[in-house]
Design a protein around this motif. Structure first.
Motif, PDB file in Angstrom:
ATOM      1  N   THR A  22       3.154  65.125  19.508  1.00  0.00           N
ATOM      2  CA  THR A  22       1.754  65.479  19.256  1.00  0.00           C
ATOM      3  C   THR A  22       0.906  64.991  20.413  1.00  0.00           C
ATOM      4  OG1 THR A  22       2.193  65.109  16.905  1.00  0.00           O
ATOM      5  CG2 THR A  22      -0.118  65.304  17.563  1.00  0.00           C
ATOM      6  N   ILE A  23      -0.038  65.843  20.852  1.00  0.00           N
ATOM      7  CA  ILE A  23      -0.949  65.410  21.921  1.00  0.00           C
ATOM      8  C   ILE A  23      -2.402  65.477  21.470  1.00  0.00           C
ATOM      9  CG2 ILE A  23       0.584  65.918  23.857  1.00  0.00           C
ATOM     10  CD1 ILE A  23      -0.777  68.610  24.190  1.00  0.00           C
ATOM     11  N   LEU A  46      -3.763  70.410  15.226  1.00  0.00           N
ATOM     12  CA  LEU A  46      -3.130  69.512  16.182  1.00  0.00           C
ATOM     13  C   LEU A  46      -2.507  70.312  17.312  1.00  0.00           C
ATOM     14  CD1 LEU A  46      -1.350  66.975  13.793  1.00  0.00           C
ATOM     15  CD2 LEU A  46      -3.321  66.523  15.262  1.00  0.00           C
ATOM     16  N   SER A  47      -2.383  69.668  18.450  1.00  0.00           N
ATOM     17  CA  SER A  47      -1.754  70.295  19.598  1.00  0.00           C
ATOM     18  C   SER A  47      -0.433  69.588  19.872  1.00  0.00           C
ATOM     19  CB  SER A  47      -2.684  70.179  20.814  1.00  0.00           C
ATOM     20  OG  SER A  47      -2.138  70.855  21.913  1.00  0.00           O
ATOM     21  N   ARG A  93       9.947  67.490  15.836  1.00  0.00           N
ATOM     22  CA  ARG A  93       9.321  66.184  16.124  1.00  0.00           C
ATOM     23  C   ARG A  93      10.246  65.047  15.728  1.00  0.00           C
ATOM     24  NH1 ARG A  93       4.011  64.976  13.327  1.00  0.00           N
ATOM     25  NH2 ARG A  93       4.201  63.051  14.518  1.00  0.00           N
ATOM     26  N   SER A  94      10.884  65.183  14.559  1.00  0.00           N
ATOM     27  CA  SER A  94      11.784  64.117  14.096  1.00  0.00           C
ATOM     28  C   SER A  94      12.973  63.949  15.034  1.00  0.00           C
ATOM     29  CB  SER A  94      12.267  64.410  12.670  1.00  0.00           C
ATOM     30  OG  SER A  94      13.176  65.505  12.666  1.00  0.00           O
ATOM     31  N   GLN A  95      13.294  65.018  15.781  1.00  0.00           N
ATOM     32  CA  GLN A  95      14.401  64.958  16.738  1.00  0.00           C
ATOM     33  C   GLN A  95      13.908  64.636  18.149  1.00  0.00           C
ATOM     34  OE1 GLN A  95      16.096  68.868  16.140  1.00  0.00           O
ATOM     35  NE2 GLN A  95      17.111  68.293  14.223  1.00  0.00           N
ATOM     36  N   THR A 151       0.611  75.684  22.487  1.00  0.00           N
ATOM     37  CA  THR A 151       0.600  74.286  22.043  1.00  0.00           C
ATOM     38  C   THR A 151       0.054  74.091  20.630  1.00  0.00           C
ATOM     39  OG1 THR A 151      -1.573  73.948  23.058  1.00  0.00           O
ATOM     40  CG2 THR A 151       0.366  73.383  24.404  1.00  0.00           C
ATOM     41  N   ILE A 152      -0.824  74.993  20.158  1.00  0.00           N
ATOM     42  CA  ILE A 152      -1.369  74.789  18.811  1.00  0.00           C
ATOM     43  C   ILE A 152      -0.589  75.637  17.807  1.00  0.00           C
ATOM     44  CG2 ILE A 152      -3.658  74.130  19.634  1.00  0.00           C
ATOM     45  CD1 ILE A 152      -4.671  76.873  18.859  1.00  0.00           C
ATOM     46  N   VAL A 153      -0.550  75.156  16.575  1.00  0.00           N
ATOM     47  CA  VAL A 153       0.337  75.727  15.563  1.00  0.00           C
ATOM     48  C   VAL A 153       0.079  77.214  15.336  1.00  0.00           C
ATOM     49  CG1 VAL A 153       1.135  75.561  13.174  1.00  0.00           C
ATOM     50  CG2 VAL A 153       0.534  73.499  14.424  1.00  0.00           C
ATOM     51  N   SER A 154      -1.183  77.627  15.246  1.00  0.00           N
ATOM     52  CA  SER A 154      -1.469  79.034  14.936  1.00  0.00           C
ATOM     53  C   SER A 154      -0.956  79.942  16.049  1.00  0.00           C
ATOM     54  CB  SER A 154      -2.963  79.253  14.704  1.00  0.00           C
ATOM     55  OG  SER A 154      -3.703  78.872  15.846  1.00  0.00           O
ATOM     56  N   ASP A 155      -1.039  79.487  17.300  1.00  0.00           N
ATOM     57  CA  ASP A 155      -0.525  80.298  18.410  1.00  0.00           C
ATOM     58  C   ASP A 155       1.001  80.363  18.388  1.00  0.00           C
ATOM     59  OD1 ASP A 155      -3.014  80.922  19.393  1.00  0.00           O
ATOM     60  OD2 ASP A 155      -3.066  79.271  20.836  1.00  0.00           O
ATOM     61  N   ILE A 156       1.622  79.225  18.119  1.00  0.00           N
ATOM     62  CA  ILE A 156       3.094  79.205  18.044  1.00  0.00           C
ATOM     63  C   ILE A 156       3.553  80.107  16.906  1.00  0.00           C
ATOM     64  CG2 ILE A 156       5.114  77.743  17.619  1.00  0.00           C
ATOM     65  CD1 ILE A 156       3.419  75.395  18.821  1.00  0.00           C
TER      66      ILE A 156
END
Length: 436
Positions: free
Chosen positions: A72-73, A84-85, A65-67, A41-46
């Motif tokens: 964002t949670i 951000l998650s 996100r735009s689609q 869920t978090i950017v660094s992990d993805i």
């Protein structure tokens, strides 16, 4: 011990989505499939899972996100360093499931074939310059005539193709492994490559030995971001060894119809390294047919593969191919095929002097004291029965036999003419008619 090794230029980390040279939809789908399968869920992990720098991953998240495929949670926890998650929306989950029906592949973003071809040039096996000292050191465990090192060295430096032939049991396989050990440097192997929207996995932990300092860990993105493109794994130059099990089918793309994914064939996994075809002539396919399959790659440094659709495409071929056989080349090849193999090197059995050197070296290694009477008996009484035909495997075989007898009889390691006779009895099988 010197070997001129030009440091391999690392593939630079991508700086933007535009520089990736992959379709945006493909990258987006791989990311959301990865999120769906791993629950990251978090950017660094993805970013770690899809092997992209965090800024590039963030670009991809913003597109999704735009689609309305991702939402964002908020902050995950104080330990998330203010990141951000994110999670997949219902539409995102539906799209991930739909994309998984088209291809089960997720994880590392693939490298476009054309981009990979450029990296292959940067780390070509033909950039290596082998020296006599380096090769001799790698072959240090073998007793080889100086002439043989002089023949092998230029062949390895050329990085083309070698045919080693000669009677069995004289170290052709060991020499092949010594060549591999002499290469010495490291290259970058892609986890996966892309062609025409299809993903082909290349990195294989069984074939590729990852350099220890570059193994993945949870903080890899933070530590190495910008150092090199983590879609690649830094590895020892690969070595693929095949024997009697090799078939022409094994040189084609491997397609999994359930997962709808491709795996690279053996020769593509060996790119930048060594491909050893041991025991040539023992395969189900005739040797001539096998070598015919290699003609284009050996001459043009490119191979042709085919997708399930039948579409054919080029992949780089940058591999030192070593054929090893117990047959005389003229028995298994026509002259046209032999012309395609750049170096033909005969591996003969040792002479008496080298045989004794090998015997003494192995005996010392195994803790077996030498006995002059036993050696004289071996050379004067046993070897004349086989026309004094010495082979490199014989000293180790005989010494292991004597050790086994000593251990069974509860004796300390030692040699006697009688023990030599008992060991010799297992070296060959007497020709005789078995009455059934």
């Amino acid at each position: 011990m010197n070997m001129q090794v030009n440091a391999v230029m690392a593939p630079p980390a991508p700086k933007s989505l535009e520089g990736m040279q992959l379709p945006i939809v493909m990258m987006r789908d791989i990311m959301i499939k990865s999120m769906f399968r791993t629950n990251m869920t978090i950017v660094s992990d993805i970013a770690r899972v899809i092997c992209l720098p965090i800024p590039v991953t963030q670009e991809l998240i913003e597109i999704a996100r735009s689609q309305r495929l991702i939402e964002t949670i908020g902050m995950l926890s104080p330990n998330s360093a203010g990141e951000l998650s994110y999670q997949l929306t219902d539409a995102g989950k539906a799209r991930a499931l739909e994309a998984l029906t088209q291809s089960e592949y997720y994880g590392a973003m693939p490298v476009p074939m054309a981009v990979y071809a450029e990296q292959v040039k940067r780390q070509s096996i033909r950039n290596l310059q082998m020296t006599r000292d380096r090769l001799t050191s790698a072959m240090g465990h073998l007793i080889l005539p100086p002439k043989l090192i002089g023949e092998l060295g230029p062949a390895i430096s050329a990085g083309r193709s070698i045919l080693m032939y000669g009677p069995p049991g004289n170290g052709k396989s060991s020499i092949s492994n010594g060549i591999r050990d002499a290469l010495g440097d490291k290259i970058y192997v892609p986890r996966a490559v892309e062609y025409a929207g299809q993903v082909i996995t290349v990195y294989d932990p069984i074939v590729h030995s990852a350099a220890e300092e570059d193994l993945d860990d949870p903080n890899a993105i933070r530590r190495t971001s910008g150092k090199f493109d983590t879609r690649y794994v830094k590895c020892e130059r690969p070595t693929v060894i095949t024997g009697g099990e090799l078939s022409l089918d094994m040189l084609n793309l491997v397609y999994n119809p359930v997962a709808r994914t491709y795996q690279a064939p053996l020769q593509l996994k060996a790119t930048g390294g060594v491909f050893i075809v041991d025991d040539l002539g023992r395969q189900e396919d005739p040797p001539q047919k096998l070598v015919n399959r290699w003609i284009v790659p050996l001459e043009e440094n490119r191979d042709i593969l085919a997708l399930q659709s039948g579409e054919k495409f080029e992949v780089p071929f940058d591999t030192l191919v070593i054929f090893s056989t117990n047959f005389h080349p003229n028995e298994i090849f026509d002259q046209a095929a032999l012309r395609r193999i750049f170096y033909k090197i005969k591996i003969d059995g040792p002479n008496k002097q080298d045989f004794l050197k090998i015997f003494a070296m192995i005996a010392k290694k195994k803790g077996m004291p030498l006995d002059e009477a036993s050696l004289v008996h071996l050379l004067k009484n046993k070897y004349p029965t086989i026309e004094n035909t010495y082979a490199n495997y014989q000293p180790g075989f005989l010494i292991d036999q004597i050790i086994s007898i000593c251990e069974f009889e509860g004796l300390h390691y030692h040699m006697t003419p009688e023990l030599v006779d008992r060991a010799w009895a297992n070296l060959f099988v007497k020709d005789e008619v078995i009455v059934k």
